[in-house]
Scaffold this active site. Structure first.
Site: not given
Length: 133
Positions: A39, A80, A87
């Site tokens: 990410e 995170e 997601e």
């Protein structure tokens, strides 16, 4: 569960126990860390953390201030990771755009944002206090 406990194990995944479980859990965590490194936002956060820790060294931050910053950063990493998991689950379960999926992703993103702000405010506080001393 096993037949000896009165239940039949129908799980497709073999659950490890004892020391093997510890090593398996560590490997799952490392897999998660590798995934998180994919990410861009997380890589930016890592760079920001390294810069802040360097600045703390330059301004002579206390041991406690380093520890507090590290704890805040670990919390941000955890959030995170949870946000990325949300997601991925939303994208898997609901690949089409849905209001509920959007809300789930937005809420995860907001949680990360709150911790980014907390990290930034604390880093600024330490910098200001150290420069005024």
């Amino acid at each position: 569960m096993t037949m000896a406990e009165g239940r039949i194990d129908t799980s497709p995944v073999k659950k490890e126990t004892g020391l093997r479980h510890l090593f398996a859990a560590a490997s799952y965590s490392l897999g998660g860390a590798r995934r998180l490194l994919g990410e861009a936002a997380f890589r930016h956060e890592l760079i920001a953390f390294a810069v802040v820790m360097g600045v703390f060294v330059v301004v002579g931050a206390t041991f406690f201030q380093f520890v507090a910053m590290a704890i805040l950063f670990l919390l941000m990493m955890a959030f995170e990771a949870i946000n990325t998991a949300i997601e991925e689950i939303v994208d898997r379960v609901s690949p089409e755009i849905s209001e509920m999926g959007k809300h789930a992703k937005d809420l995860g993103s907001f949680a990360v944002f709150c911790l980014i702000v907390a990290n930034a405010v604390y880093a600024a506080y330490v910098l200001i206090v150290s420069l005024m001393a």
